[in-house]
Enzyme design. Structure first.
Site, PDB file in Angstrom:
ATOM      1  N   ARG A 117       8.454   2.369   5.110  1.00 47.84           N
ATOM      2  CA  ARG A 117       7.429   3.172   4.240  1.00 47.84           C
ATOM      3  C   ARG A 117       6.073   3.227   4.874  1.00 47.84           C
ATOM      4  O   ARG A 117       5.244   3.879   4.271  1.00 47.84           O
ATOM      5  CB  ARG A 117       7.576   2.298   3.172  1.00 47.84           C
TER       6      ARG A 117
ATOM      7  N   PRO B  15       3.230   4.305  -0.965  1.00 47.46           N
ATOM      8  CA  PRO B  15       2.839   5.445   0.047  1.00 47.46           C
ATOM      9  C   PRO B  15       1.316   5.825   0.123  1.00 47.46           C
ATOM     10  O   PRO B  15       1.096   6.707   0.786  1.00 47.46           O
ATOM     11  CB  PRO B  15       3.485   6.610  -0.596  1.00 47.46           C
ATOM     12  N   GLY B  16       0.424   5.064  -0.560  1.00 46.63           N
ATOM     13  CA  GLY B  16      -1.034   5.262  -0.480  1.00 46.63           C
ATOM     14  C   GLY B  16      -1.565   5.761  -1.557  1.00 46.63           C
ATOM     15  O   GLY B  16      -3.031   5.950  -1.317  1.00 46.63           O
ATOM     16  N   GLY B  17      -1.280   5.963  -2.745  1.00 44.68           N
ATOM     17  CA  GLY B  17      -1.862   6.380  -4.045  1.00 44.68           C
ATOM     18  C   GLY B  17      -3.166   5.577  -4.066  1.00 44.68           C
ATOM     19  O   GLY B  17      -4.284   5.995  -4.299  1.00 44.68           O
ATOM     20  N   LYS B  18      -2.895   4.160  -4.132  1.00 39.32           N
ATOM     21  CA  LYS B  18      -4.013   3.627  -4.686  1.00 39.32           C
ATOM     22  C   LYS B  18      -4.972   3.263  -3.297  1.00 39.32           C
ATOM     23  O   LYS B  18      -6.166   3.185  -3.406  1.00 39.32           O
ATOM     24  CB  LYS B  18      -3.704   2.268  -5.234  1.00 39.32           C
TER      25      LYS B  18
ATOM     26  N   ASP C 278      -0.469  -4.299  -5.901  1.00 38.04           N
ATOM     27  CA  ASP C 278       0.095  -3.059  -6.595  1.00 38.04           C
ATOM     28  C   ASP C 278       1.671  -3.324  -6.525  1.00 38.04           C
ATOM     29  O   ASP C 278       2.109  -2.936  -5.385  1.00 38.04           O
ATOM     30  CB  ASP C 278      -0.252  -1.602  -6.122  1.00 38.04           C
TER      31      ASP C 278
ATOM     32  N   ALA D 190       0.842  -1.277  -0.044  1.00 34.18           N
ATOM     33  CA  ALA D 190      -0.106   0.039   0.079  1.00 34.18           C
ATOM     34  C   ALA D 190       0.737   1.155   0.103  1.00 34.18           C
ATOM     35  O   ALA D 190       0.324   2.256  -0.529  1.00 34.18           O
ATOM     36  CB  ALA D 190      -0.999  -0.075   1.201  1.00 34.18           C
TER      37      ALA D 190
ATOM     38  N   CYS E 275       3.843  -0.888 -12.526  1.00 37.44           N
ATOM     39  CA  CYS E 275       4.410   0.281 -13.394  1.00 37.44           C
ATOM     40  C   CYS E 275       5.702  -0.240 -14.365  1.00 37.44           C
ATOM     41  O   CYS E 275       6.428   0.372 -14.321  1.00 37.44           O
ATOM     42  CB  CYS E 275       4.775   1.472 -12.430  1.00 37.44           C
TER      43      CYS E 275
ATOM     44  N   GLU F 183       1.459  -2.544   4.709  1.00 37.60           N
ATOM     45  CA  GLU F 183       2.904  -2.239   3.847  1.00 37.60           C
ATOM     46  C   GLU F 183       3.901  -2.940   4.643  1.00 37.60           C
ATOM     47  O   GLU F 183       4.096  -2.700   6.274  1.00 37.60           O
ATOM     48  CB  GLU F 183       2.820  -0.739   3.862  1.00 37.60           C
TER      49      GLU F 183
END
Ligand code: SAM
Length: 472
Positions: A146, A120-123, A185, A118, A238, A141
């Site tokens: 992190r 830094p938390g974007g999703k 992710d 998870a 990514c 996480e």
């Protein structure tokens, strides 16, 4: 290794990677290389629960309702609205999560979701906004270094019913097929970030791809075991490596997973791929306004058999005047954490199975024999705003507050909520001629001057923003 600030150019792309991509790009290699030499677009995702007036029309990200492109990259750090959680600075392609979540829905009552990787938390922040408010999101996480960023971003975003954990995927296995949705992710070789992050380019080599594939092969089967019958798994990276993308989805299909198509997944320049039974969606910078990205969705066969029935709950009186609705409170190390009472049993089960659990929104800290409101509560819609007096801060005073400064006052007493443009920011403690600052040390703005232009909306619409001389 020091992170280089120089922009990436296509000349910097590794030969081995280029040769492999040329096959996939089918004549688009020149356009791809040109795009890789251009500056990456700047985009933000607005928080639907914390609206503000941008004072300008901003182009909408085609696949995300709340995604916006900005014409330049401003000094985000010097915008109090960023710290208030009014938006998240996020690369546009990643916002495709909205389409995946909509493809799976409509969501049933009391959805339980796990974001396995998870920080830094974007999703996680996006998922929190996309799922119904009564859903519970577990944001995990594994990497201790992190976790701080994940907490900060989730608490500033301000959603209800979020549990944060810090455990390896295998540690969740005792929970069984518990989750309606698992998002992976995955850590990956990061090729899609080369343009935006020269460090990703410097790190890359073929053995990094091998290592990442190995880690993904460990994470995914565990994550799959946690999906409830009839539940879904969203997988993203990514990178453009087939071994890290379609092949990983295909490995789930081999375990019985059903590939799920995302409507419009082949539109907007996004490439829809089918390989070994896996459906994927690829983002390339010459075809979309965003960075390199991959996403696919699968479903576990079966009807939904896991229900999370409401548990009988005796409302807790402690602190109840601070909240807009009844909360289940759990105290850990002198901090009270709140979730919707219907999730009490599930949160307890998670807490007894995995490590490093923050069992809900931190709402109060024990201080000198009484409870003080926690910084996360100031930023959260759970707060009943009538419980505390408010001190509205204009832009410059809010920046002083976010730097940790005490604010001058006249007869300041008790605890007050500092706000900016109507949004809760943080706590102030009255000390007569000044307000003492309760903004967390770790969140303070460290720099002295913005290194880029201020965000355009800081010049607009200071209506209701308050004055620079807050009174008690
Ligand atoms: N989802 C995040 C977001 O949108 O902001 C980005 C996640 S990043 C691509 C991958 C994350 O996986 C990293 O935070 C990393 O620490 C974590 N990770 C690394 N190894 C892992 C493992 N073996 N199991 C689970 N997570 C791992």
């Amino acid at each position: 290794m020091a992170r280089s600030r120089r922009p990436a150019t296509h000349a910097a792309l590794p030969e081995a990677l280029l040769a492999q991509l040329a096959d996939r790009l089918e004549g688009g290699t020149q356009d791809f290389l040109r795009a890789m030499g251009e500056p990456p677009p700047t985009s933000i995702r607005l928080n639907p629960d914390k609206p503000f007036h941008m004072g300008q029309e901003a182009e909408v990200v085609a696949w995300c309702t709340h995604g916006r492109y900005l014409p330049e990259r401003p000094a985000f750090t010097f915008d109090p609205l960023l710290h208030a959680g009014a938006y998240y600075v996020q690369e546009a392609s990643s916002m495709f999560l909205e389409r995946a979540v909509h493809a799976i829905g409509p969501w049933r009552d009391r959805t339980l979701a796990l974001d396995m990787c998870a920080s830094p938390g974007g999703k996680s922040t996006h998922l929190r906004s996309l799922l119904p408010k009564d859903a519970l999101l577990v944001a995990n996480e594994v990497e201790p270094s992190r976790r701080q960023a994940l907490q900060e971003n989730l608490w500033k975003w301000g959603g209800w019913n979020v549990v944060i954990t810090g455990a390896p995927p295998a540690a969740f296995l005792d929970l069984g097929e518990l989750f309606d949705l698992v998002l992976v992710d995955a850590p990956c070789s990061g090729e899609g970030m080369f343009r935006k992050d020269p460090f990703a380019r410097e790190q890359w080599n073929p053995s990094l791809v091998d290592r990442c594939e190995r880690v993904q092969r460990e994470i995914l089967p565990h994550a799959w075991e946690l999906v409830a019958p009839g539940g879904h798994l969203i997988y993203s990276t990514c990178t453009w490596e087939e071994r890290e993308n379609e092949d990983r989805i295909a490995s789930l299909v081999a375990l019985g997973a059903i590939p799920i198509d995302i409507p419009d997944g082949g539109s907007f320049g996004i490439e829809r791929t089918i390989s070994n039974g896996a459906i994927g969606h690829r983002f390339y910078p010459h075809r979309v306004r965003g960075e390199g990205f991959f996403m696919g969705v699968v479903k576990k066969p079966g009807g939904r058999t896991v229900h999370h029935p409401p548990v009988p709950h005796t409302p807790q009186q402690a602190l109840s005047t601070w909240f807009r609705c009844a909360q289940h409170l759990v105290e850990v190390d002198g901090v009270q954490h709140a979730t919707d009472p219907v999730w009490a049993a599930v949160v307890e089960r998670i807490s007894s199975s995995v490590r490093n659990v923050i069992p809900g929104l931190p709402v109060a800290e024990a201080k000198g024999g009484s409870w003080r409101p926690h910084p996360a509560l100031a930023l959260n819609g759970l707060l009943d705003r009538s419980a505390f007096p408010e001190v509205p801060l204009d832009h410059d005073t809010a920046i002083a507050y976010l730097k940790g400064q005490a604010l001058p006052a006249v007869d300041a007493r008790g605890t007050a909520l500092a706000t900016h443009r109507g949004l809760g920011l943080g706590w102030l403690q009255g000390a007569g001629s000044r307000w003492n600052n309760k903004w967390p040390n770790a969140w303070r703005i460290r720099g002295h001057a913005p290194g880029a232009p201020l965000v355009s909306w800081s010049a607009h619409d200071e209506r209701g923003a308050g004055t620079g001389v807050p009174h008690g």
